[in-house]
Design a protein around this motif. Structure first.
Motif, mmCIF file in Angstrom:
data_model
loop_
_atom_site.group_PDB
_atom_site.id
_atom_site.type_symbol
_atom_site.label_atom_id
_atom_site.label_comp_id
_atom_site.label_asym_id
_atom_site.label_seq_id
_atom_site.Cartn_x
_atom_site.Cartn_y
_atom_site.Cartn_z
ATOM 1 N N MET A 794 0.713 -1.366 -0.112
ATOM 2 C CA MET A 794 -0.059 -0.056 -0.122
ATOM 3 C C MET A 794 0.889 1.259 0.042
ATOM 4 S SD MET A 794 -3.302 -0.633 0.292
ATOM 5 C CE MET A 794 -3.876 0.750 0.969
ATOM 6 N N GLN A 795 2.137 1.011 -0.412
ATOM 7 C CA GLN A 795 3.009 2.247 -0.291
ATOM 8 C C GLN A 795 2.371 3.592 -0.967
ATOM 9 O OE1 GLN A 795 5.427 2.193 1.991
ATOM 10 N NE2 GLN A 795 6.340 4.169 1.424
ATOM 11 N N GLU A 798 -3.928 4.860 -1.395
ATOM 12 C CA GLU A 798 -4.878 5.259 -0.359
ATOM 13 C C GLU A 798 -5.856 3.993 -0.053
ATOM 14 O OE1 GLU A 798 -8.585 7.917 -2.153
ATOM 15 O OE2 GLU A 798 -6.345 8.738 -2.292
ATOM 16 N N LEU A 799 -6.759 4.221 0.907
ATOM 17 C CA LEU A 799 -7.393 3.224 1.525
ATOM 18 C C LEU A 799 -8.705 3.247 0.529
ATOM 19 C CD1 LEU A 799 -7.156 3.402 5.395
ATOM 20 C CD2 LEU A 799 -5.982 1.789 3.758
ATOM 21 N N LEU A 801 -12.931 2.083 0.305
ATOM 22 C CA LEU A 801 -13.730 1.263 1.135
ATOM 23 C C LEU A 801 -14.078 -0.251 0.287
ATOM 24 C CD1 LEU A 801 -16.462 3.789 2.111
ATOM 25 C CD2 LEU A 801 -14.846 2.653 3.526
ATOM 26 N N PRO A 802 -14.405 -1.335 1.072
ATOM 27 C CA PRO A 802 -14.695 -2.585 0.351
ATOM 28 C C PRO A 802 -16.073 -2.411 -0.311
ATOM 29 C CG PRO A 802 -14.372 -2.666 2.622
ATOM 30 C CD PRO A 802 -14.274 -1.202 2.330
ATOM 31 N N THR A 803 -15.974 -2.975 -1.414
ATOM 32 C CA THR A 803 -17.307 -3.066 -2.241
ATOM 33 C C THR A 803 -18.239 -3.903 -1.714
ATOM 34 O OG1 THR A 803 -16.121 -4.165 -3.532
ATOM 35 C CG2 THR A 803 -16.425 -1.726 -4.256
ATOM 36 N N ARG A 805 -20.687 -5.467 0.457
ATOM 37 C CA ARG A 805 -21.631 -4.792 1.549
ATOM 38 C C ARG A 805 -21.760 -6.163 2.585
ATOM 39 N NH1 ARG A 805 -24.035 -0.275 0.933
ATOM 40 N NH2 ARG A 805 -25.634 -0.872 2.669
ATOM 41 N N ALA A 807 -19.451 -6.924 4.047
ATOM 42 C CA ALA A 807 -18.245 -6.483 5.103
ATOM 43 C C ALA A 807 -18.723 -5.559 6.129
ATOM 44 C CB ALA A 807 -17.203 -5.756 4.200
ATOM 45 N N LEU A 808 -20.158 -4.997 6.021
ATOM 46 C CA LEU A 808 -20.550 -4.074 6.665
ATOM 47 C C LEU A 808 -20.882 -4.618 8.271
ATOM 48 C CD1 LEU A 808 -22.439 -1.948 4.536
ATOM 49 C CD2 LEU A 808 -20.372 -1.704 5.114
ATOM 50 N N MET A 809 -20.740 -4.073 9.197
ATOM 51 C CA MET A 809 -21.267 -4.587 10.343
ATOM 52 C C MET A 809 -22.108 -3.652 11.102
ATOM 53 S SD MET A 809 -18.687 -5.832 13.283
ATOM 54 C CE MET A 809 -19.077 -4.805 14.594
ATOM 55 N N ALA A 811 -25.363 -1.771 12.554
ATOM 56 C CA ALA A 811 -26.741 -1.315 11.716
ATOM 57 C C ALA A 811 -26.270 -0.626 10.419
ATOM 58 C CB ALA A 811 -27.294 -0.158 12.543
ATOM 59 N N PRO A 812 -26.979 -1.381 9.222
ATOM 60 C CA PRO A 812 -26.505 -0.887 7.811
ATOM 61 C C PRO A 812 -26.865 0.678 7.722
ATOM 62 C CG PRO A 812 -28.416 -2.364 7.845
ATOM 63 C CD PRO A 812 -27.858 -2.218 9.365
ATOM 64 N N ASN A 813 -25.865 1.431 7.026
ATOM 65 C CA ASN A 813 -26.239 2.708 6.901
ATOM 66 C C ASN A 813 -27.566 2.823 6.013
ATOM 67 O OD1 ASN A 813 -23.887 3.504 8.162
ATOM 68 N ND2 ASN A 813 -22.741 3.361 6.481
ATOM 69 N N ALA A 814 -28.293 3.720 6.455
ATOM 70 C CA ALA A 814 -29.538 4.179 5.836
ATOM 71 C C ALA A 814 -29.440 4.960 4.693
ATOM 72 C CB ALA A 814 -30.312 5.011 6.838
#
Lengths: 814, 113
Positions: A794-795, A798-799, A801-803, A805, A807-809, A811-814
């Motif tokens: 990763m030198q 940038e990070l 976000l995992p695509t 879903r 991977a979400l933990m 409450a899912p985002n509204a």
């Protein structure tokens, strides 16, 4: 809402200290300051240090013009207030301006008292009160001669010492039978007189001056006894008088000074006064410490926080004359029957110390010859704390030690005043150090203003700083950084003997385990240099430029500068550069001053791809390393060329490229003394001459311009390159981190450089060149490696976000 | 008692994505965060320095703080506050690690991607 207008008359220490306090309360004022003197505010107490040549004007400036601007204060320099109309609430200035006010603060200070002596207006008779006086005295000292100081008080004695430093033959004339008669008893004054005479100053007591004689300018001084002494310069230091003219005309109550109550209010509810012009409870103070206490109270009152009261100050005075220590506080004329005294005298050592007690309380002290206990005793006088047991011990505890131990400092109460001038307590200093992680005296001064007055508490403040930070005090000594408080040479040895190859290990063993933005890159260079490239590289300890081999720009993008040795390129390289610039939508293509091409506005993520496509080596235009060799066309094309500067420049660059140095290193090679590639302002320069080369070092055209020094003149190109390499490696090993060659050469001296390089023994030279060769063997173009295999996956990324879903933990985002 | 701020933990990266004692930038909606690997712990703050918007993720880490790469303002990563007497503050975001993954708790109002 319309802001209220506060007009401050007087730009001296009292006025500005008070404004400083007012600003702290974030008042709803617009502020105008009228300053009769044409400079921003300075530390008047230190004028004697300026006269003595110990300080410059810059060093005694308290607030810069920027400070006034930042605080939205309208400063009118050279603007004298000539009258106040209290009914209309206006101030009129010498230029005829009429300025309206809502609140008026008079901080008019004092004037030098000018005794009615015949001839006082003669040329060469000057007072010693402000900067203009000081400058005039200094000017009049230029030719040397005899100086007579009228007045043997604090100011007179400091002036005498200054005149002595300026090469004058000095006499001090005093009207009574003892020097500093306000502050000293007769024995103390006698000890002081002896110390002053030891400096080479003549002391004349019991002399009333009758006349300054001379045709146009002063030539001699006549006393009432008829005695006459010669004088080329007379400095009148006969005390000060409160400057109350303006207040009188405004109709305020004025006795000796402008009368104020405990809230610092005058007889007019919208006019306030502070400092030496003030009379409070029938006392007028001519010293700096009370001004700050008054200022704090006044700031509260004027900003509508009326409550705090000023109840008077214990007077304390310290003579600032090098080699003559005098301190006095409280009641010193102990003739009343209710007083008891404890005395210690040592005639040969010149020490006289007296404590004055009333019942069990310490009420005064005189210290001559040793003033180590001054602050402690003053605190005891101010607190009124009863003293029991052996009272003489107050003089002797730690009295022999000049430095105050950290324990001693930390045992003192938080309320104890450390800086009497500004009124800063031990607790405030400790808090400021902890809260702001201060490491230097400069930091403590900025945050607390402690030690910015007369400076006599500097030792104490340093002791507190040392105690709180555990000795990690940043000093201007030869150390890399307070995080690893060792000189560079010592660190080198420790790194070698302890086999330390990682920055973090050094920090953990010899430092604070944390490091900072200064020492981490510095140590990174050091381990690389000491281990000739065989260290354990830790990218996190490097500045971002060295993590991604590019120069960070103000918007967080980077720049790409390929190496073009000697400043020579080819159509093929230029095409590649153009293609890459197009493909990655480079925002600007710029030709640099170093004969390179700079591609600007590049995203970090694009760096490896661009470099892979360029296929050119890094130009290191982002770091403390060998930057480039700039060259002229020399004998290849130039009709004046005497040497092959192109080939030599390229060769020199190849010999040294990819190596890190204490600071950036720029080189130039020119084919003749016309110097078209500016070799004489480079860290290393080769100048072609008929039949040889001049090797020059330590040149600069950066923060300052410095013509390079001639290291050696040689016949062959090989000799010139060898001399360059010797200097290069010597600098690499001995330069301080961040120190350019132009500072390095001046610090160690050209002779030392020659002795340790071109004039060193063959053995030493070979060793230097061998270390250089080994380091060079390990030094590589960073992109030759990282375009294929980055130091970390990763030198350059940038990070993202995992695509997925899943991977979400939570409450899912509204 | 119900949690007044409903949790909104978002997985953002594997722990291994950030080298030790370094930071990396993370874009999340219209936000730009800097996530740091401090060895014992991971911390997240707004990426832009309050001084001149320098990218904090590219700064040198010192303990629990970072030096902005542009002008060296030092930011405490636990409080977001400027240190050394500097001024300004950045927002901080709670971080937790579950099964080698980093999660950040964004305020509920933060728009997602």
């Amino acid at each position: 809402m319309h802001k209220k207008h506060l007009v401050v008359v007087g730009n001296g220490m009292a006025g500005m200290a008070c404004v400083d306090q007012i600003l702290k309360r974030k008042p709803d004022f617009s502020i105008t300051v009228l300053s009769e003197e044409p400079h921003t505010n300075y530390n008047r107490i230190l004028l004697s240090s300026v006269l003595a040549g110990e300080k410059t004007l810059d060093e005694i400036t308290i607030n810069s013009k920027e400070w006034y601007e930042q605080n939205n204060i309208a400063l009118q320099l050279g603007s004298k207030a000539t009258s106040v109309d209290a009914a209309r609430k206006t101030v009129t200035t010498s230029s005829g301006d009429v300025i309206g006010y809502d609140k008026l603060l008079l901080a008019t200070g004092s004037n030098a008292f000018i005794p009615p002596i015949k001839g006082i207006n003669k040329e060469g008779v000057v007072t010693f009160r402000n900067l203009a006086d000081t400058q005039e005295i200094i000017k009049r000292c230029e030719g040397g001669g005899r100086a007579v100081v009228i007045g043997g008080g604090l100011l007179g004695l400091e002036a005498a010492r200054g005149l002595l430093n300026r090469g004058m033959q000095v006499s001090v004339v005093h009207i009574t039978d003892r020097l500093m008669d306000v502050q000293l008893d007769s024995s103390g004054a006698e000890y002081l007189k002896r110390s002053i005479e030891k400096l080479g100053i003549m002391v004349l007591l019991n002399r009333k001056t009758a006349e300054f004689m001379g045709h146009h300018r002063v030539e001699s001084v006549r006393f009432e006894s008829g005695e006459i002494i010669l004088a080329d310069l007379v400095v009148v230091a006969c005390g000060i008088r409160p400057n109350t003219e303006l207040a009188k005309h405004a109709g305020l109550t004025v006795n000796r000074g402008i009368v104020v109550n405990d809230h610092m209010e005058t007889s007019d509810p919208d006019i306030f006064a502070v400092g030496e012009c003030v009379e409070h409870r029938s006392k007028v103070y001519g010293l700096v410490a009370p001004l700050y206490d008054q200022g704090k109270v006044l700031a509260a009152t004027i900003t509508g926080n009326k409550g705090p009261t000023y109840e008077g100050s214990t007077l304390a005075a310290k003579l600032k004359v090098v080699g003559v220590d005098v301190f006095s506080a409280g009641e010193v004329q102990s003739t009343d029957p209710g007083f008891e005294t404890v005395c210690y005298q040592d005639e040969s050592a010149g020490i006289y110390q007296k404590l004055v007690f009333r019942r069990s309380q310490l009420v005064g002290t005189v210290l001559v010859g040793n003033v180590v206990r001054a602050n402690k005793l003053l605190e005891l006088i101010r607190s009124g704390e009863p003293v029991g047991g052996d009272r003489y011990l107050l003089l002797f505890e730690a009295a022999s030690a000049n430095a105050i131990s950290a324990e001693d400092v930390m045992c003192r109460s938080d309320d104890e005043t450390i800086c009497g001038c500004i009124g800063v307590s031990k607790g405030q200093i400790v808090d400021a150090i902890r809260k702001n992680e201060l490491r230097s005296m400069a930091g403590v001064k900025t945050c607390t203003k402690a030690s910015t007055g007369c400076g006599t508490c500097t030792g104490l403040v340093e002791s507190i700083l040392r105690a709180v930070t555990g000795d990690a005090v940043e000093e201007k000594k030869n150390q890399l950084c307070p995080c690893v408080p060792f000189p560079k040479e010592q660190l080198r040895t420790m790194i070698q003997t302890q086999q330390l190859k990682k920055v973090q290990d050094i920090l953990e063993i010899y430092g604070n385990g944390i490091g900072c933005n200064i020492c981490k890159p510095g140590l990174s260079f050091l381990v690389d240099e000491v281990w000739l490239g065989e260290h354990e590289e830790d990218r996190s300890a490097r500045f971002i430029n060295d993590r991604v081999h590019a120069n960070i720009q103000r918007d967080g993008t980077f720049s790409v500068v390929p190496r073009m040795r000697g400043g020579v390129t080819t159509p093929e390289e230029l095409r590649k550069i153009a293609d890459v610039a197009d493909k990655y939508k480079v925002r600007m293509v710029k030709v640099t001053g170093s004969q390179r091409i700079d591609l600007l506005g590049v995203n970090k993520e694009d760096l490896p791809k661009m470099w892979a496509e360029l296929g050119m080596p890094s130009g290191h235009a982002y770091t403390k390393a060998v930057r480039m060799v700039k060259s002229c066309v020399g004998t290849d094309f130039c009709r004046y060329g005497t040497q092959n500067s192109i080939a030599t420049g390229i060769k020199l660059e190849e010999l040294l490229e990819n190596l890190y140095t204490p600071a950036k290193l720029k080189m130039g090679v020119v084919g003749c003394p016309r110097n078209c590639a500016e070799a004489t302002v480079k860290d290393i320069g080769l100048i072609g001459i008929e039949g040889g080369w001049q090797v020059v070092i330590g040149g600069a055209a950066g923060k300052r311009v410095r013509a390079a020094d001639l290291l050696v003149t040689v016949k062959t190109t090989d000799e010139a390159l060898r001399a360059s390499l010797l200097f290069f490696q010597y600098y690499r090993e001995h330069g301080e981190y961040g120190e350019r060659t132009y500072d390095f050469v001046e610090r160690v001296g050209l002779e030392t450089v020659r002795r340790e390089t071109i004039l060193a023994s063959e053995e030493k030279q070979v060793a230097l060149l061998d270390r250089l060769e080994r380091a060079k063997a390990k030094a590589v173009d960073p992109w030759s490696v990282e375009t294929r295999k980055p130091v970390h996956p990763m030198q350059f990324n940038e990070l993202v976000l995992p695509t997925d879903r899943s991977a979400l933990m939570g409450a899912p985002n509204a | 008692m119900p949690d007044p701020k409903p949790e909104s933990w978002q997985a953002v990266a594997d722990c291994g994505s950030i080298p030790l004692r370094e930071g990396r930038r993370l874009k999340y909606g219209d936000k730009e965060l800097a996530l740091f690997n401090l060895g014992e712990t991971y911390l997240a703050v707004d990426n832009r320095c309050p001084h001149r918007q320098g990218p904090l993720a590219d700064g040198i880490v010192a303990g629990n703080s970072v030096f902005c790469p542009l002008h060296n303002l030092r930011i405490d990563l636990q409080t977001g506050c400027a240190m050394n007497g500097g001024e300004g503050k950045v927002d901080c975001y709670p971080v937790k690690i579950v099964d080698g993954k980093l999660y950040i708790n964004f305020p509920k109002s933060t728009p997602g991607r």
